[in-house]
Scaffold this motif. Structure first.
Motif, mmCIF file in Angstrom:
data_model
loop_
_atom_site.group_PDB
_atom_site.id
_atom_site.type_symbol
_atom_site.label_atom_id
_atom_site.label_comp_id
_atom_site.label_asym_id
_atom_site.label_seq_id
_atom_site.Cartn_x
_atom_site.Cartn_y
_atom_site.Cartn_z
ATOM 1 N N THR A 1 3.707 -8.519 -0.686
ATOM 2 C CA THR A 1 4.577 -7.599 0.041
ATOM 3 C C THR A 1 5.357 -6.772 -0.976
ATOM 4 N N PHE A 2 5.752 -5.580 -0.535
ATOM 5 C CA PHE A 2 6.642 -4.775 -1.373
ATOM 6 C C PHE A 2 7.645 -4.076 -0.477
ATOM 7 N N ASP A 3 8.824 -3.805 -1.038
ATOM 8 C CA ASP A 3 9.907 -3.206 -0.286
ATOM 9 C C ASP A 3 10.165 -1.778 -0.760
ATOM 10 N N LEU A 4 10.383 -0.904 0.223
ATOM 11 C CA LEU A 4 10.834 0.460 -0.073
ATOM 12 C C LEU A 4 12.292 0.586 0.364
ATOM 13 N N ALA A 5 12.875 1.760 0.230
ATOM 14 C CA ALA A 5 14.311 1.908 0.465
ATOM 15 C C ALA A 5 14.696 1.659 1.920
ATOM 16 N N ASP B 1 -12.818 -1.783 -4.970
ATOM 17 C CA ASP B 1 -12.512 -1.645 -6.396
ATOM 18 C C ASP B 1 -11.009 -1.470 -6.562
ATOM 19 N N ALA B 2 -10.455 -2.200 -7.514
ATOM 20 C CA ALA B 2 -8.996 -2.196 -7.700
ATOM 21 C C ALA B 2 -8.486 -0.788 -7.988
ATOM 22 N N ALA B 3 -9.251 -0.013 -8.740
ATOM 23 C CA ALA B 3 -8.801 1.338 -9.099
ATOM 24 C C ALA B 3 -8.653 2.219 -7.859
ATOM 25 N N ASP B 4 -9.557 2.076 -6.903
ATOM 26 C CA ASP B 4 -9.466 2.870 -5.677
ATOM 27 C C ASP B 4 -8.239 2.478 -4.856
ATOM 28 N N LEU B 5 -7.954 1.192 -4.800
ATOM 29 C CA LEU B 5 -6.758 0.740 -4.071
ATOM 30 C C LEU B 5 -5.498 1.245 -4.770
ATOM 31 N N GLN B 6 -5.509 1.182 -6.076
ATOM 32 C CA GLN B 6 -4.354 1.667 -6.847
ATOM 33 C C GLN B 6 -4.128 3.156 -6.599
ATOM 34 N N ASP B 7 -5.211 3.912 -6.575
ATOM 35 C CA ASP B 7 -5.096 5.351 -6.309
ATOM 36 C C ASP B 7 -4.518 5.605 -4.919
ATOM 37 N N ASP B 8 -4.995 4.852 -3.937
ATOM 38 C CA ASP B 8 -4.522 5.052 -2.570
ATOM 39 C C ASP B 8 -3.030 4.742 -2.463
ATOM 40 N N LEU B 9 -2.618 3.626 -3.060
ATOM 41 C CA LEU B 9 -1.195 3.267 -3.006
ATOM 42 C C LEU B 9 -0.348 4.305 -3.751
ATOM 43 N N SER B 10 -0.849 4.791 -4.867
ATOM 44 C CA SER B 10 -0.090 5.763 -5.652
ATOM 45 C C SER B 10 0.155 7.041 -4.870
ATOM 46 N N GLN B 11 -0.907 7.550 -4.205
ATOM 47 C CA GLN B 11 -0.728 8.788 -3.454
ATOM 48 C C GLN B 11 0.157 8.574 -2.220
ATOM 49 N N ALA B 12 0.100 7.373 -1.648
ATOM 50 C CA ALA B 12 0.919 7.096 -0.460
ATOM 51 C C ALA B 12 2.397 6.960 -0.820
ATOM 52 N N LEU B 13 2.653 6.457 -2.027
ATOM 53 C CA LEU B 13 4.054 6.220 -2.437
ATOM 54 C C LEU B 13 4.698 7.450 -3.063
ATOM 55 N N ALA B 14 3.897 8.349 -3.572
ATOM 56 C CA ALA B 14 4.427 9.436 -4.404
ATOM 57 C C ALA B 14 5.555 10.192 -3.707
ATOM 58 N N GLY B 15 6.708 10.202 -4.339
ATOM 59 C CA GLY B 15 7.850 10.988 -3.868
ATOM 60 C C GLY B 15 8.680 10.360 -2.776
ATOM 61 N N LEU B 16 8.324 9.145 -2.326
ATOM 62 C CA LEU B 16 9.093 8.520 -1.237
ATOM 63 C C LEU B 16 10.443 7.985 -1.731
ATOM 64 N N GLY C 1 1.220 -6.055 -10.159
ATOM 65 C CA GLY C 1 1.742 -5.553 -11.436
ATOM 66 C C GLY C 1 1.934 -4.047 -11.426
ATOM 67 N N VAL C 2 0.999 -3.337 -10.810
ATOM 68 C CA VAL C 2 1.095 -1.877 -10.734
ATOM 69 C C VAL C 2 2.269 -1.453 -9.848
ATOM 70 N N LEU C 3 2.395 -2.104 -8.699
ATOM 71 C CA LEU C 3 3.442 -1.717 -7.737
ATOM 72 C C LEU C 3 4.838 -1.908 -8.316
ATOM 73 N N GLN C 4 5.027 -2.951 -9.102
ATOM 74 C CA GLN C 4 6.385 -3.185 -9.594
ATOM 75 C C GLN C 4 6.799 -2.165 -10.669
ATOM 76 N N GLU C 5 5.849 -1.370 -11.125
ATOM 77 C CA GLU C 5 6.183 -0.293 -12.061
ATOM 78 C C GLU C 5 6.510 1.015 -11.354
ATOM 79 N N ARG C 6 6.258 1.072 -10.048
ATOM 80 C CA ARG C 6 6.479 2.317 -9.314
ATOM 81 C C ARG C 6 7.973 2.521 -9.040
ATOM 82 N N PRO C 7 8.502 3.713 -9.265
ATOM 83 C CA PRO C 7 9.935 3.943 -9.024
ATOM 84 C C PRO C 7 10.316 3.888 -7.544
ATOM 85 N N GLU C 8 9.343 4.147 -6.658
ATOM 86 C CA GLU C 8 9.654 4.143 -5.219
ATOM 87 C C GLU C 8 9.793 2.716 -4.675
#
Lengths: 70, 414
Positions: free
Chosen positions: B333-337, B399-414, B295-302
């Motif tokens: 799975t999730f897809d990037l550009a 913890d889900a929050a830690d995973l969410q944080d890691d994914l967020s920082q990895a995706l930021a700006g891609l 649910g979190v990933l599908q809200e990410r613009p990247e």
């Protein structure tokens, strides 16, 4: 109860014996590794605890463990 | 003893006092031995002839491995279980038991990459044909079956496409055509997907994954649910006359597994039995976290797209909900550009590990196109639903929050 087990006539105490009771009474090692036929018909594993034997039934055990090697 | 958790802890005869013994270890000792000593020549002759089920040599059987097999048998309500050295060993041993030169397997077009390689690269030269079909179309499955078909083979949640097929519908086809249905049930395991109740004849599991309890040891399971009449399987007909419903298990134990030698090591079996005891808890946790992250990933613009059976837009969502009891597995799975962004995202991960296992206790990320599918051409990858833009995430127990944080920082700006 009179039964024929692997070709030999046996008298086993009890009048309501299941296949599993007979396996235990006969000290069958690893009942998971034995195919059982009652009067020539194979018995499915989940029925071992439920199938009640009748007087003069014929019971055959056959192990399917792997045998030896090396 | 009827509950899954209770059986996972106490099934298979674990902790039963020996006759005459005052106490017994709560855990079966690890029988780390190759051979077993016998009381006399008659006993060892009986063991070799199969007249008595005595352990003689650990390539063939071992008490610690038997403990795992018995525990899984109780959990699945199956006729019997054979544990092997890996999930791939389980698949290979089973297919070699059923098929042969001039026969065919009807298999899903979406399979784990090494399974595709086994069928198309390893077994094809020996004359076994694989017919790849869309398992979401039972009519297509039925049309591919002929007199030479020895099995239908599919995965309950395909890796990494995450396709879900209607197992009861495929089972109906299999029964109508007299062909055994084999299910690779690794992703949800028998905790979420009750193969026997859905009409699956034989279940395969890579116990390396969820069952090992955290990526501790490699192993595989073949589970015979006792639903198929093996006298209808040409390779097993003679064994069926001798062993009836145990014909598959007997052939595996007395011939195929013994001769191929892919035995499970006793210490690995011990670890897998330990893992079984907490299987339900770990699956519940990883499924819940995976759903949250999807649910979190599908809200990410990247992120271009997120694929997870738990999302309502997934084409198999309603089926998965029914088939797996409202849990959807720990893989998404999730897809990037493009591939470059996928690599950048994976490289930036700080907590999630870059590794090629699934269902470890630790979360793992992988780029499937350049790893487990790298032996296949881009066109073949496309046909198998593997895109260069796809990242696979196996969600662990953090913890889900830690995973969410890691994914967020990895995706930021891609």
């Amino acid at each position: 109860m009179k039964l024929t087990i692997n070709g030999e006539a046996r008298e086993i105490a009890g009048d309501r014996l299941t296949v599993m009771d007979v396996l235990k009474e006969q000290k069958v090692e690893s009942p998971d590794m034995v195919a059982v036929q009652v009067n020539g018909a194979f018995v499915a594993r989940p029925q071992y605890d439920d199938l009640v034997l009748a007087e003069n039934d014929t019971v055959e055990f056959l192990y399917f463990m792997g045998g030896g090697a090396a | 003893m009827s509950g899954f958790a209770t059986k996972a802890l106490h099934g298979g005869g674990a902790g039963t006092p020996e006759a005459g013994g005052a106490s017994t270890p709560l855990r079966t000792p690890v029988h780390d031995t190759v051979a077993f000593s016998f009381a006399g020549a008659a006993e060892i002759a009986d063991a070799f002839a199969g007249r008595r089920p005595l352990h003689s040599y650990s390539r063939i059987s071992n008490p610690t491995v038997a403990e795992l097999e018995g525990r899984v048998r109780d959990l699945t309500g199956s006729t019997g279980v054979v544990a092997l050295a890996s999930g791939m060993a389980a698949i290979a041993n089973l297919i070699l038991t059923l098929g042969g030169n001039g026969s065919n397997i009807v298999a899903s077009r979406f399979l784990f990459g090494n399974t595709v390689s086994l069928l198309t690269h390893t077994l094809a030269p020996w004359g076994l044909e694989s017919r790849f079909v869309d398992m979401t179309r039972p009519a297509e499955v039925a049309a591919a079956i002929d007199a030479g078909t020895r099995a239908i083979f599919l995965e309950s949640i395909t890796n990494p496409q995450l396709e879900v097929a209607d197992l009861a519908a495929i089972s109906a086809v299999a029964k109508e055509r007299g062909v055994p249905l084999i299910l690779d049930n690794t992703a949800p395991t028998f905790y979420l997907c009750r193969g026997r109740e859905l009409g699956v004849d034989v279940e395969i599991i890579s116990s390396t994954k969820y069952i090992s309890g955290g990526g501790t040891a490699v192993g595989g399971l073949i589970i015979d649910h006792g639903l198929f009449d093996w006298s209808r399987s040409p390779r097993l007909a003679s064994q069926a006359a001798k062993f009836g419903p145990f014909a598959l298990l007997a052939t595996l134990r007395r011939e195929i597994n013994r001769n191929l030698g892919a035995c499970l090591a006793p210490h690995a079996a011990y670890l897998h039995t330990l893992g079984l005891e907490t299987l339900n808890l770990r699956i519940e946790r990883s499924c819940a976290t995976a759903l949250e992250l999807a649910g979190v990933l599908q809200e990410r613009p990247e992120v271009q797209a997120v694929n997870y059976p738990g999302l309502p837009q997934h084409p198999g969502h309603e089926l998965a909900k029914r088939q797996f009891g409202g849990r959807y597995g720990g893989i998404l799975t999730f897809d990037l550009a493009d591939q470059a962004r996928c690599f950048a995202c994976i490289d930036r991960l700080r907590l999630i590990k870059r590794a090629t296992n699934i269902n470890d206790n630790k979360s793992l990320a992988l780029h499937p196109a350049t790893t487990i599918f790298n032996e296949f051409s881009p066109r073949a990858q496309a046909e198998m639903g593997v895109r260069p833009t796809m990242i696979r995430l196996s969600v662990g127990l953090e913890d889900a929050a830690d995973l969410q944080d890691d994914l967020s920082q990895a995706l930021a700006g891609l």
